[in-house]
Design an enzyme around this catalytic site. Sequence first.
Site, short mmCIF file in Angstrom:
data_model
loop_
_atom_site.label_atom_id
_atom_site.label_comp_id
_atom_site.label_asym_id
_atom_site.label_seq_id
_atom_site.Cartn_x
_atom_site.Cartn_y
_atom_site.Cartn_z
N GLU A 1 35.27 39.01 51.69
CA GLU A 1 36.46 39.41 51.31
C GLU A 1 37.66 39.07 51.96
OE1 GLU A 1 37.03 41.19 48.76
OE2 GLU A 1 34.95 41.75 48.00
N HIS B 1 42.83 35.71 44.65
CA HIS B 1 41.51 36.37 45.44
C HIS B 1 40.14 36.07 44.58
CE1 HIS B 1 39.53 39.43 47.90
NE2 HIS B 1 38.84 39.56 46.89
N GLU B 2 40.36 36.15 43.33
CA GLU B 2 39.18 36.11 42.33
C GLU B 2 38.96 34.70 42.36
OE1 GLU B 2 37.70 38.39 41.71
OE2 GLU B 2 39.09 39.98 42.20
N HIS C 1 36.95 33.62 45.40
CA HIS C 1 35.44 34.00 45.36
C HIS C 1 34.61 32.76 44.68
CE1 HIS C 1 35.20 37.55 47.23
NE2 HIS C 1 36.04 38.38 46.46
#
Length: 270
Positions: A188, A129-130, A133
């Site tokens: 997100e 997930h990071e 981003h």
Amino acid sequence: MKKITLCFLLLGTACSINAQKINLGKAAGMVSNGAKALTFTNEDAIKLSKESVEWMDKNNPVAGPKDPYTVRLNRLFGKHKSQDGLNLNYKVYKVKDINAFACADGSVRVFSSLMDIMTDNELLAVIGHEIGHVKNQDTKDAMKSAYLKAAALDAASSASSDVASLNESQIGKMANAFLDASHSKKQESEADTYSYDFMKANKYDVVGAYTAFKKLALLSQGSTQTNFEKMFNSHPDSNKRAESIKKKAEKEGLWKDPGTVTLPAAKLTK
């Protein structure tokens, strides 16, 4: 722990249920709408994020190379230091906040208390997930806002539209300023998709993303108006995000029922 912008927050949320905090100074004042006039590039975001992370590394307890937390993160993350065209670096902050973040320069920081409650597959989902981003460049506007707050500038009225160097005190304020912001539900959601695809491409169990969200949902329960709950209000519901992952995994034949998800009674440090 407050919300993270440039350094993007654990699956879009953070937790401050313990007394110990990541060490940050007070944020500077708000910036007017005229800030959009500042010329600000991805290179500027990368430079300023690097300075911010270096400041946080100096002002927070970082796990050493032989620390069990570092050993575990090396085992999980080491093979992904060059991921999807990105050059990533990572460390563990030994603090009680439950969090993780990634920055425009490729810095990823995972908090020990997060590692205490997440399995390996759940941590891999967080890492994915990071990375999402960073890959999606969700940092530029947030970093610009943090920079302007730290420098106490209004770009519409400043003498120069160029990004100036900050002193040590301003860098500390900038680190706090980007902790005060959030990113959109769309960002997100896109990072969630990246995480799922990251898990699938690397043959990890995608159900780890589902159980990670279920644990975050559990953390948000049982207390009214906590910082953790307030931050959840500005982000997609964790249970809904978990169900979205479940539906996708079922459709692709990758779903394995994990049973009832609970928070562990003991640390998951190995």
